[in-house]
Design an enzyme around this catalytic site. Structure first.
Site, PDB file in Angstrom:
ATOM      1  N   SER A  23       0.767  -1.165  -0.184  1.00  0.00           N
ATOM      2  CA  SER A  23       0.214  -0.028  -0.037  1.00  0.00           C
ATOM      3  C   SER A  23       0.980   1.457   0.020  1.00  0.00           C
ATOM      4  O   SER A  23       2.030   1.130   0.453  1.00  0.00           O
ATOM      5  CB  SER A  23      -0.830   0.018   1.361  1.00  0.00           C
ATOM      6  OG  SER A  23      -1.632   1.038   1.529  1.00  0.00           O
ATOM      7  N   TYR A  54      -1.851  -0.449  10.617  1.00  0.00           N
ATOM      8  CA  TYR A  54      -1.838  -0.852   9.284  1.00  0.00           C
ATOM      9  C   TYR A  54      -0.600  -0.426   8.594  1.00  0.00           C
ATOM     10  O   TYR A  54       0.021  -1.099   7.809  1.00  0.00           O
ATOM     11  CB  TYR A  54      -3.173  -0.327   8.843  1.00  0.00           C
ATOM     12  CG  TYR A  54      -3.192  -0.478   7.339  1.00  0.00           C
ATOM     13  CD1 TYR A  54      -3.702  -1.742   6.683  1.00  0.00           C
ATOM     14  CD2 TYR A  54      -3.006   0.585   6.262  1.00  0.00           C
ATOM     15  CE1 TYR A  54      -3.616  -2.070   5.443  1.00  0.00           C
ATOM     16  CE2 TYR A  54      -3.040   0.151   4.719  1.00  0.00           C
ATOM     17  CZ  TYR A  54      -3.419  -1.110   4.211  1.00  0.00           C
ATOM     18  OH  TYR A  54      -3.607  -1.418   3.171  1.00  0.00           O
ATOM     19  N   ILE A  72      -8.293   2.364  -3.222  1.00  0.00           N
ATOM     20  CA  ILE A  72      -8.934   1.878  -4.277  1.00  0.00           C
ATOM     21  C   ILE A  72     -10.533   1.521  -3.751  1.00  0.00           C
ATOM     22  O   ILE A  72     -10.712   0.847  -2.641  1.00  0.00           O
ATOM     23  CB  ILE A  72      -8.409   0.474  -4.894  1.00  0.00           C
ATOM     24  CG1 ILE A  72      -7.146   1.004  -5.617  1.00  0.00           C
ATOM     25  CG2 ILE A  72      -9.449  -0.192  -5.753  1.00  0.00           C
ATOM     26  CD1 ILE A  72      -6.398  -0.106  -6.131  1.00  0.00           C
TER      27      ILE A  72
END
Length: 249
Positions: free
Chosen positions: A131, A144, A177
């Site tokens: 990412s 994350y 996305i």
């Protein structure tokens, strides 16, 4: 030798499903490892083999490689895609949450890489779906972000380690996305969407993207197929942004 074969974890939904579709269209047999099939057989028939796995378990990644070899006799690419995101401020992060996100996103990729390294031959490819969060931090997203920075480090290290075997290791770093998983995650009171994920994504694209749009899952899939091909034979160790110019580097 048999049909070109790729293993994709989490290849049953979201970005992973788009990656599966793209590999199928490129002529690969796809082995999908996930918790649920989500009607893969209905869409793909015998072009896709589904295996119920928990990516947090090393043995399940080994199982994926065994089934792939039984099916086609070869493995050309291993895509570590399974993962999830959830925004939480650090004071709301407990051990159970941190274990879950690190075990799924980072350790899951680690075990996938280890299993793939045992079975891939020269010209084999490992692709980690990371990412843009693996390159820059953001508020309320430390767990994350840490998992994706770790995935990028894993990619760079294994590129050096497996390079002498002519196994290439790469990462893709998509920006936001619009998938069901992301929209659900953006509903969190700690996420930056303020309760309106669609408006947040639209405004983010207009304010941050060089192309005034955000990438699609299919564009991530296209990059995966390219990186697994001989056209990308000189590429390894790179963590490539798929972001429509949000973070030019």
């Amino acid at each position: 030798m048999g049909q070109r074969t790729v293993i994709i974890t989490g290849g049953n939904r979201g970005i992973g499903l788009d990656i599966t579709r793209t590999y199928v269209e490129a002529g690969y047999h796809v082995v999908v490892g996930a918790r649920n099939a989500y009607d893969l057989e209905k869409e793909f028939g015998d072009q896709v083999t589904f295996v119920k796995v928990d990516v947090r378990k090393e043995s399940d990644h080994v199982l994926l490689t065994e089934i792939a070899l039984q099916k086609t006799g070869r493995i050309d690419c291993y895509v570590n895609n399974a993962g999830f995101s959830e925004w939480r401020p650090i004071e709301e992060i407990d051990e159970a949450f941190l274990d879950d996100i690190l075990n799924t996103n980072l350790k899951g990729a680690f075990w996938g890489c280890k299993a793939a390294a045992k079975v891939l031959g020269p010209e084999g490819t490992i692709i980690n779906i990371s990412s843009i969060a693996g390159k820059r931090g953001s508020s309320n997203n430390s767990a994350y972000v840490a998992s994706k920075f770790g995935m990028n480090g894993l990619t760079q290290s294994l590129a050096k380690e497996l390079g002498p075997k002519q196994i290439r290791v790469l990462a893709l770093c998509p920006v936001l996305i619009s998938t069901d998983g992301l929209l659900d995650a953006l509903q969190s009171p700690y996420a930056p969407a303020n309760g309106n994920p669609e408006a947040f994504i639209s405004n983010f694209a207009k304010g941050n993207s060089a192309l005034l749009r955000l990438p699609t899952g299919r564009e991530v899939g296209n990059m995966c197929v390219f990186l697994a091909s001989n056209a990308a034979s000189a590429m390894t160790g790179q963590c490539i942004n798929v972001d429509c110019g949000v973070l030019p580097q």
